[in-house]
Design a protein around this motif. Structure first.
Motif, PDB file in Angstrom:
ATOM      1  N   MET A   1       0.844  -1.164   0.000  1.00  0.00           N
ATOM      2  CA  MET A   1       0.000   0.000   0.000  1.00  0.00           C
ATOM      3  C   MET A   1       0.893   1.231   0.000  1.00  0.00           C
ATOM      4  SD  MET A   1      -2.422   1.522   3.050  1.00  0.00           S
ATOM      5  CE  MET A   1      -2.858  -0.080   3.564  1.00  0.00           C
ATOM      6  N   ASP A   2       0.649   2.134  -0.918  1.00  0.00           N
ATOM      7  CA  ASP A   2       1.346   3.420  -0.955  1.00  0.00           C
ATOM      8  C   ASP A   2       0.425   4.486  -0.415  1.00  0.00           C
ATOM      9  OD1 ASP A   2       3.623   2.370  -2.105  1.00  0.00           O
ATOM     10  OD2 ASP A   2       2.889   2.669  -4.124  1.00  0.00           O
ATOM     11  N   ALA A   3       0.943   5.350   0.439  1.00  0.00           N
ATOM     12  CA  ALA A   3       0.118   6.402   1.021  1.00  0.00           C
ATOM     13  C   ALA A   3       1.005   7.573   1.404  1.00  0.00           C
ATOM     14  CB  ALA A   3      -0.607   5.878   2.259  1.00  0.00           C
ATOM     15  N   ALA A   4       0.392   8.731   1.498  1.00  0.00           N
ATOM     16  CA  ALA A   4       1.105   9.924   1.949  1.00  0.00           C
ATOM     17  C   ALA A   4       0.238  10.658   2.950  1.00  0.00           C
ATOM     18  CB  ALA A   4       1.415  10.838   0.768  1.00  0.00           C
ATOM     19  N   VAL A   5       0.847  11.080   4.042  1.00  0.00           N
ATOM     20  CA  VAL A   5       0.152  11.844   5.072  1.00  0.00           C
ATOM     21  C   VAL A   5       0.984  13.083   5.341  1.00  0.00           C
ATOM     22  CG1 VAL A   5      -0.630  11.861   7.462  1.00  0.00           C
ATOM     23  CG2 VAL A   5      -0.820   9.778   6.119  1.00  0.00           C
ATOM     24  N   ARG A   6       0.322  14.231   5.425  1.00  0.00           N
ATOM     25  CA  ARG A   6       1.004  15.485   5.740  1.00  0.00           C
ATOM     26  C   ARG A   6       0.332  16.134   6.925  1.00  0.00           C
ATOM     27  NH1 ARG A   6       2.185  18.995   0.374  1.00  0.00           N
ATOM     28  NH2 ARG A   6       4.292  18.221   0.137  1.00  0.00           N
ATOM     29  N   VAL A   7       1.127  16.723   7.771  1.00  0.00           N
ATOM     30  CA  VAL A   7       0.584  17.475   8.899  1.00  0.00           C
ATOM     31  C   VAL A   7      -0.262  18.620   8.339  1.00  0.00           C
ATOM     32  CG1 VAL A   7       2.619  18.956   9.112  1.00  0.00           C
ATOM     33  CG2 VAL A   7       1.175  18.597  11.078  1.00  0.00           C
ATOM     34  N   VAL A   8      -1.419  18.869   8.956  1.00  0.00           N
ATOM     35  CA  VAL A   8      -2.321  19.931   8.492  1.00  0.00           C
ATOM     36  C   VAL A   8      -2.199  21.168   9.364  1.00  0.00           C
ATOM     37  CG1 VAL A   8      -4.741  20.567   8.169  1.00  0.00           C
ATOM     38  CG2 VAL A   8      -3.923  18.342   7.386  1.00  0.00           C
ATOM     39  N   HIS A   9      -2.041  20.972  10.662  1.00  0.00           N
ATOM     40  CA  HIS A   9      -1.964  22.115  11.563  1.00  0.00           C
ATOM     41  C   HIS A   9      -0.552  22.683  11.592  1.00  0.00           C
ATOM     42  CE1 HIS A   9      -5.701  20.134  12.642  1.00  0.00           C
ATOM     43  NE2 HIS A   9      -6.110  21.367  12.871  1.00  0.00           N
ATOM     44  N   GLU A  10      -0.439  23.883  12.079  1.00  0.00           N
ATOM     45  CA  GLU A  10       0.825  24.636  12.019  1.00  0.00           C
ATOM     46  C   GLU A  10       2.025  23.810  12.459  1.00  0.00           C
ATOM     47  OE1 GLU A  10       2.793  28.513  14.108  1.00  0.00           O
ATOM     48  OE2 GLU A  10       0.638  28.447  13.893  1.00  0.00           O
ATOM     49  N   ASP A  18      -3.617  19.419   3.297  1.00  0.00           N
ATOM     50  CA  ASP A  18      -4.931  20.047   3.420  1.00  0.00           C
ATOM     51  C   ASP A  18      -6.049  19.041   3.623  1.00  0.00           C
ATOM     52  OD1 ASP A  18      -5.014  18.883   0.948  1.00  0.00           O
ATOM     53  OD2 ASP A  18      -5.369  20.730  -0.154  1.00  0.00           O
ATOM     54  N   ALA A  19      -5.702  17.799   3.979  1.00  0.00           N
ATOM     55  CA  ALA A  19      -6.722  16.768   4.149  1.00  0.00           C
ATOM     56  C   ALA A  19      -6.267  15.744   5.178  1.00  0.00           C
ATOM     57  CB  ALA A  19      -6.982  16.080   2.813  1.00  0.00           C
ATOM     58  N   PHE A  20      -7.205  14.949   5.623  1.00  0.00           N
ATOM     59  CA  PHE A  20      -6.940  13.851   6.545  1.00  0.00           C
ATOM     60  C   PHE A  20      -7.361  12.562   5.845  1.00  0.00           C
ATOM     61  CE2 PHE A  20      -7.703  17.575   9.169  1.00  0.00           C
ATOM     62  CZ  PHE A  20      -6.569  17.572   9.961  1.00  0.00           C
ATOM     63  N   PRO A  21      -6.495  12.003   5.016  1.00  0.00           N
ATOM     64  CA  PRO A  21      -6.882  10.824   4.243  1.00  0.00           C
ATOM     65  C   PRO A  21      -7.031   9.587   5.130  1.00  0.00           C
ATOM     66  CG  PRO A  21      -4.549  11.256   3.962  1.00  0.00           C
ATOM     67  CD  PRO A  21      -5.118  12.409   4.739  1.00  0.00           C
ATOM     68  N   THR A  22      -7.833   8.655   4.668  1.00  0.00           N
ATOM     69  CA  THR A  22      -7.939   7.354   5.312  1.00  0.00           C
ATOM     70  C   THR A  22      -7.544   6.299   4.290  1.00  0.00           C
ATOM     71  OG1 THR A  22     -10.283   7.097   4.744  1.00  0.00           O
ATOM     72  CG2 THR A  22      -9.774   8.107   6.877  1.00  0.00           C
ATOM     73  N   PHE A  23      -7.230   5.129   4.797  1.00  0.00           N
ATOM     74  CA  PHE A  23      -6.739   4.036   3.966  1.00  0.00           C
ATOM     75  C   PHE A  23      -7.396   2.746   4.431  1.00  0.00           C
ATOM     76  CE2 PHE A  23      -3.579   7.203   5.028  1.00  0.00           C
ATOM     77  CZ  PHE A  23      -3.225   7.691   3.784  1.00  0.00           C
ATOM     78  N   VAL A  24      -7.441   1.758   3.557  1.00  0.00           N
ATOM     79  CA  VAL A  24      -7.980   0.451   3.928  1.00  0.00           C
ATOM     80  C   VAL A  24      -6.882  -0.584   3.768  1.00  0.00           C
ATOM     81  CG1 VAL A  24      -9.687  -1.317   3.412  1.00  0.00           C
ATOM     82  CG2 VAL A  24     -10.317   1.085   3.240  1.00  0.00           C
ATOM     83  N   CYS A  25      -6.678  -1.358   4.808  1.00  0.00           N
ATOM     84  CA  CYS A  25      -5.719  -2.454   4.781  1.00  0.00           C
ATOM     85  C   CYS A  25      -6.382  -3.668   5.420  1.00  0.00           C
ATOM     86  CB  CYS A  25      -4.447  -2.081   5.524  1.00  0.00           C
ATOM     87  SG  CYS A  25      -3.176  -3.367   5.488  1.00  0.00           S
ATOM     88  N   ARG A  26      -6.489  -4.735   4.669  1.00  0.00           N
ATOM     89  CA  ARG A  26      -7.112  -5.969   5.164  1.00  0.00           C
ATOM     90  C   ARG A  26      -8.495  -5.728   5.738  1.00  0.00           C
ATOM     91  NH1 ARG A  26      -2.204  -9.721   7.378  1.00  0.00           N
ATOM     92  NH2 ARG A  26      -0.859  -9.307   5.592  1.00  0.00           N
ATOM     93  N   GLY A  27      -9.242  -4.872   5.077  1.00  0.00           N
ATOM     94  CA  GLY A  27     -10.624  -4.625   5.459  1.00  0.00           C
ATOM     95  C   GLY A  27     -10.830  -3.627   6.573  1.00  0.00           C
TER      96      GLY A  27
END
Length: 70
Positions: A1-10, A18-27
């Protein structure tokens, strides 16, 4: 699984996302809070609203070893 997360707050060291992504792994849908996003309840709430059942919070304890209680 490839994913990217970035801090949103200062944050002075990272480029903000600019977002809070979610991901699915093994359901299981999950989200990740990092850095200063962990200090803001709205970050966790956004991940919950997206249907996440698990919130991962990878953290490095920045306290000096001699001050940490074991």
């Amino acid at each position: 699984m490839d994913a990217a997360v970035r801090v949103v707050h200062e944050e002075s060291l990272f480029t903000a996302g600019d977002a809070f992504p979610t991901f699915v792994c093994r359901g299981v849908r999950f989200g990740i809070n990092i850095c200063s996003d962990t200090q803001v309840s709205a970050a966790a709430a956004a991940i919950a609203r997206a249907g996440a059942r698990l919130l991962l919070v990878p953290a490095q304890n920045m306290m000096r070893r001699e001050t940490v209680f074991y």
